[in-house]
Design an enzyme around this catalytic site. Sequence first.
Site, PDB file in Angstrom:
ATOM      1  N   GLU A   1       0.840  -1.204   0.000  1.00 42.68           N
ATOM      2  CA  GLU A   1       0.000   0.000   0.000  1.00 42.68           C
ATOM      3  C   GLU A   1       0.875   1.255   0.000  1.00 42.68           C
ATOM      4  OE1 GLU A   1      -4.061   1.437   2.160  1.00 42.68           O
ATOM      5  OE2 GLU A   1      -2.405   0.925   3.480  1.00 42.68           O
TER       6      GLU A   1
ATOM      7  N   GLY B   1       2.982   2.014  10.880  1.00 41.89           N
ATOM      8  CA  GLY B   1       2.649   1.394  12.159  1.00 41.89           C
ATOM      9  C   GLY B   1       2.210  -0.043  11.950  1.00 41.89           C
TER      10      GLY B   1
ATOM     11  N   MET C   1      -0.106  -2.723   8.675  1.00 38.34           N
ATOM     12  CA  MET C   1      -0.732  -2.812   7.351  1.00 38.34           C
ATOM     13  C   MET C   1      -1.750  -3.937   7.346  1.00 38.34           C
ATOM     14  SD  MET C   1      -1.167  -1.836   4.324  1.00 38.34           S
ATOM     15  CE  MET C   1      -2.252  -2.657   3.163  1.00 38.34           C
TER      16      MET C   1
ATOM     17  N   ASN D   1      -3.148  -6.033   5.190  1.00 35.41           N
ATOM     18  CA  ASN D   1      -3.251  -7.100   4.181  1.00 35.41           C
ATOM     19  C   ASN D   1      -4.267  -8.150   4.641  1.00 35.41           C
ATOM     20  OD1 ASN D   1      -0.673  -6.001   3.045  1.00 35.41           O
ATOM     21  ND2 ASN D   1       0.164  -6.922   4.890  1.00 35.41           N
TER      22      ASN D   1
ATOM     23  N   HIS E   1      -7.461  -1.192  14.824  1.00 34.28           N
ATOM     24  CA  HIS E   1      -7.463  -0.471  13.539  1.00 34.28           C
ATOM     25  C   HIS E   1      -7.343  -1.448  12.369  1.00 34.28           C
ATOM     26  CE1 HIS E   1      -6.476   3.167  11.066  1.00 34.28           C
ATOM     27  NE2 HIS E   1      -5.854   2.259  10.333  1.00 34.28           N
ATOM     28  N   GLU E   2      -6.343  -2.335  12.431  1.00 32.87           N
ATOM     29  CA  GLU E   2      -6.109  -3.243  11.303  1.00 32.87           C
ATOM     30  C   GLU E   2      -7.232  -4.260  11.149  1.00 32.87           C
ATOM     31  OE1 GLU E   2      -3.920  -2.126   9.424  1.00 32.87           O
ATOM     32  OE2 GLU E   2      -3.104  -0.804  10.957  1.00 32.87           O
TER      33      GLU E   2
ATOM     34  N   HIS F   1     -10.117  -2.763   9.349  1.00 36.90           N
ATOM     35  CA  HIS F   1      -9.846  -2.702   7.901  1.00 36.90           C
ATOM     36  C   HIS F   1     -10.271  -3.976   7.174  1.00 36.90           C
ATOM     37  CE1 HIS F   1      -7.896   0.983   6.849  1.00 36.90           C
ATOM     38  NE2 HIS F   1      -6.882   0.851   7.686  1.00 36.90           N
TER      39      HIS F   1
ATOM     40  N   GLU G   1      -9.344   4.729   5.940  1.00 37.41           N
ATOM     41  CA  GLU G   1      -8.565   5.083   7.118  1.00 37.41           C
ATOM     42  C   GLU G   1      -9.359   5.832   8.186  1.00 37.41           C
ATOM     43  OE1 GLU G   1      -6.002   3.643   7.635  1.00 37.41           O
ATOM     44  OE2 GLU G   1      -5.185   3.084   5.685  1.00 37.41           O
TER      45      GLU G   1
END
Length: 934
Positions: free
Chosen positions: A173, A307, A309, A311, A343-344, A347, A366
């Site tokens: 990303e 921080g 990602m 995926n 957070h991840e 996503h 985000e």
Amino acid sequence: MHLLLVILLFLEAQLCVQSSDSNSPSGENLSTNGLPFPWSKVRLPNYIVPVHYHLLIHPNLTSLRFNGSVKIEIDVKNNTNWVVLHSKNLRIFTATVLDEHEAHLSDKVLSVLEYPAHEQIAIFSPKILTSGEKYFLYLEFGAPLSDGFYGFYKSTYKTKAGETRFLASTHFEPTSARMALPCFDEPIFKANYTVRIRRDPSHIALSNMPLEQTVEIGNGLFEDQFEVSVKMSSYLLAFIVCDFRSVSGMTATGINISIYAVPEKWHQTRYALEAALRLLEFYEQYFNILYPLPKLDLIAIPDFQAGAMENWGLTTYRETSLLYDPDISSASDKLWVTMVIGHELAHQWFGNLVTMEWWNDLWLNEGFARYMEFVSLEAVYPELKVEDHFLDTCFGAIGRDSLNSSRPISSLAENPTQIEEMFDTVSYDKGACILHMLRNFLTNEGFQSGIIRYLRRFSYSNARNEDLWDSLIKTCSEEEFTAGEYCYSSTQATKNAYHFAGEHIDLKEMMYTWTLQKGIPLITVKWKERKLYIGQERFLKIVLPDDPSWHSLQEGYLWHIPLSYKTSHSDYEKKHILTTKSDVLTLDEKVDWVKLNSDMNGYYIIHYDEEGWNALTELLRVNHTALSFKDRASLIHNAFQLVTAGRLSLNRALDLISYLKSETHNVPLLQGLGYLQSFYKLIEKRNIADITHNLKTYILQYFRDVIDKQSWSDDGMVSDRRLREEVLSLACDLDYPPCLEKAKKLYNSWVESNGTISLPTDVSETVYMVGAQDDSGWAYLLEKYGLSMCETEKSKFLSALASSKDSEKLSRLLRLGMDGTLIKTQNLPSLIYLVARNPVGHFLAWDFVTKHWDELVEKFPLGSFGIREIIVGTVTQFSSTEELREVEDFFKSITEQVSQLRVIQVATENVEKNIMWLSRNLESMRTWLQQRLD
């Protein structure tokens, strides 16, 4: 002969390409071999769509190179001879086009044209690719593993025995999948992926999906074959070859979650596993959509710039963002790890299941993930008091948004540098704050059901800004609408209207005012008996209403603002929508005070008239608990923001916080202390001795009771521990003797035990900082930095080392950071910032950046978070016209390189803001302090 044939075929092919795509060859768009490149735009043509990638990748961790092949099933929308896709820094060995039976369309070797300026390649097929037919594009390629943090890159770690080990990991990303394989590297080109990875027996391979089977292929190599992925964007593809260990668990719905780390850090993975299990289960319930993959891996990568990602199925993290050691990590560290995991995992739905159509709407990924951090932690980990932290998130967004260099949440971004810069405070923090405002406007239930509709409607697809607003409100009958239901009317007359407080609101129009224009509104309030005269304007920190440019900067700005307010005579908040420049509200009765923006649920600044500020200042003095802690913190924040903007006197704001002696909640207390500390740092760097001394004396005298009652332990709730961490750090930084004595005593005990005793985790960084101030202490900490197996501990050591008052030591640290051996390159931007905030390192850091600019840009791409942290971090405390001129002159000298960077304007405006603050407030500060201390 071969070259002539390619040119003739190229010219012939133009007849078969759709003219509507504007891809006629341009003389300026020449490929590397001098031939015209058949496509002139940065974004790919849409007449070929990838359907399924069959990828084989073999990283060699001895030669540090990788080779691979990819067979891409493509869907042809318009007749063409050309396939244009992305590739960056890859050597293409073979390119072939196959028909649906996988037979070669041509017996000739196909030429590959490269156009590095757009990171594109083009493959010419002598036979026309016909619309509606299925084809395969087959390519073989190779490259060195990348040296940076993007694409398919090498990472290293050291064992306790000092052995260096290698691994290979991906970070794609936003636009780096093209560095690992030729692909259609734009978010709208979603496809399935089948991945095979070759490795030696001492390593494991991981990818997005579970391992299907492993086969031995000879020469001591194994091939891991993974299940077919769900349909996803290229930037979410991931694969890793390493020798890590893992710990695993299963969710209630049967999802296998594993945490991977360097073998000797395996014991630091337990907390992450517990958090990931609990948070994934929460999201499945909250979104009412099951996590669609069979497994989810979380892996701590030793070299990682971001921080973390997201995926799909293989989330990657900095070690400080995933690993938690209860003997070393503080309460703040625990909160950080939990928030990043939250957070991840958010996503996996926002970004992965539903992806923005293009990077201009990155905030849909985000902003939502940032906001869901808070929603999820508040529900799953209430003891972490994450709501305290949310105010700081919005305060940070306001700081950026009140400069003219801000941007709309949804902004134009075309090339990779512009796209990189979208990953900023505006997308993340402002995005989260307007979602919080919207959730309070719609109610929790209305917001939750709306985003479930959005996720279901666009699953495995892409969405735009307006798609969210269309999904948020359900359609209902006219009767339900009239009755005040949270819904759109199904009749055409009120199609987009939303029933709110007796008014019909167009939700899409309202939210466009928050996402399609930059800035933050300032609400002005004049209070006369039972009337509130309310106005709105754009809040700007640097430009005052008497400035000739003020009116032009205000033109066209109008927000639809969901106002809320409390009064001395109401037990509940009242609401009103402000859709005009001014309005008048009538109160039910005469009141003693009015406080707007209840609990800081709205994203706007409030400026009261003199009577309003007087009433609130007096209320805080006599009965501060009449307002919530969020209201108290936001009042302090608003007051000092208005001081910076020249709209409120510094005396007024300082008088407002004089109640803080009675404050017991950490959020308003830290808000007030934080402003005083920032003023101290700014004035200290200007060497204004009398004000520096008096401000230090005032802080230590006024807050002595708060400082003295802090224990040097890890006792108490998270909010108590956060207050302790901040207050004792400030006290020692201001040379408060009892603080220095206690810290020095703890430091000496720690050294005498050779680092074997455990310091209280919340105060350990403060202890290290005090210990680092002499030569032996600094040397010992540097030695311990090299030996530590905990990145959280190392970050505390580094912060302490950068606090030294010895410029030679600071210069040595910067050299070590640039070398990248002892201090990893990933930590260089934050190291430069740490040195820059030290008064002794103030100019040292800036000189280092200007001298090593070219090397820094090689390590961190333009537009990346690393470069932005370096630029803003080094100038954040500059506050003179000479310094401003030096900054401007440097960036003018590299204009061609940085002309696109928005962060340059952000940095220079911050310096202008500091200059103005000092010119407006220095004498007021001097007089106010003298009066209080006398």
